[in-house]
Design an enzyme around this catalytic site. Sequence first.
Site, PDB file in Angstrom:
ATOM      1  CD  GLU A  21      -4.904   6.109   2.419  1.00  0.00           C
ATOM      2  OE1 GLU A  21      -4.777   5.001   2.970  1.00  0.00           O
ATOM      3  OE2 GLU A  21      -3.952   6.848   2.144  1.00  0.00           O
ATOM      4  CG  HIS A  60      -1.737   1.170   1.431  1.00  0.00           C
ATOM      5  ND1 HIS A  60      -3.101   1.198   1.181  1.00  0.00           N
ATOM      6  CD2 HIS A  60      -1.433   2.421   1.881  1.00  0.00           C
ATOM      7  CE1 HIS A  60      -3.580   2.396   1.453  1.00  0.00           C
ATOM      8  NE2 HIS A  60      -2.583   3.150   1.887  1.00  0.00           N
ATOM      9  CD  GLU A  61       1.731   3.577   3.606  1.00  0.00           C
ATOM     10  OE1 GLU A  61       2.077   4.672   3.112  1.00  0.00           O
ATOM     11  OE2 GLU A  61       0.633   3.392   4.152  1.00  0.00           O
ATOM     12  CG  HIS A  95       0.277   6.106  -0.662  1.00  0.00           C
ATOM     13  ND1 HIS A  95      -0.751   6.831  -1.242  1.00  0.00           N
ATOM     14  CD2 HIS A  95      -0.267   5.501   0.434  1.00  0.00           C
ATOM     15  CE1 HIS A  95      -1.864   6.663  -0.540  1.00  0.00           C
ATOM     16  NE2 HIS A  95      -1.599   5.857   0.476  1.00  0.00           N
TER      17      HIS A  95
END
Length: 311
Positions: free
Chosen positions: A194, A143-144, A147
């Site tokens: 997100e 997930h990060e 980003h």
Amino acid sequence: MSDDGHQHTGHERVPGRQRRRFPGISTRAYEHPADRSALVALRKLSGFDTVFKALSGLLPERSLRLLFLSDSVRVSERQFSHLHDMLLDACYILDLHKVPPMYVTQDPQPNAMCIGLDEPIIVVSTGLVELLDEEEMRAVVGHEVGHALSGHSVYRTILLFLTSLALKVAWIPLGNLAIMAIVTALREWFRKSELSADRAGLLVGQDVRASMRGLMKIARRQPDHANVPVGPLPAGRRGRGVARRTGPHHPGTARGGGGPVPRPARGDHPRGHGPQPPGHPRLPAAQRPRASAIARPAAPAGTSVVARCRR
């Protein structure tokens, strides 16, 4: 072993089980439509480009890195090696050539973020590391990394700075209206970004159930062992009142052999209500003597009311 059957070294190491790699993947392949539309609306906001360019040159990114380097633990092969392997795997699967540094900060709240202007950095809390299992944590790391691959760290850093600045100038009349307009637009985009990062985490973990479990645990914000019922305390840790109320007790004797009788704690011997100690049966209400009759003797016959009051 990768999907083509070859073993890789360095940052190309893959997880224990076989996962598919996405070489040359574009961010548009996993970005949510709401994320892209919110970012386009944000860039069209009047004054956003001016603020963005000004803050890009004013924000001390070096100080931000030194801050996490001073009070956090940098993930490496010798420190949090399992997180280091997950980070390398995520960068390999999403084809991110430059691996961003990762830090673990002391915080009981489960949280993770990707910030930075020139080079993104990933920060995870100790509460998150203790909360999630390996597969769930792999999805969070992906997930990060998503980003970082999409360039979200720049806008997230500006959002954090403007939020802090808006609180400082809130006392000035009409001083934070322009700032709050940009902050509101950034927050609207951030919540939608997100969705894109969750898709990137699913591409890295490639386990739908693990991603769902991780999201539910983070939403609940407490570990699994928090709901375990607490059993009886050890004998050495019991309080005085608790220790006296456990097991039989006989007046005039001390528990565990000889010795002085312990002083009764408050509430052990209620006055008039509740259970009475053994050997002292409770009388019915009609047979209990009144306090006035016990406190003073009866006045002799012929005594006046004033004299009885003076007594």
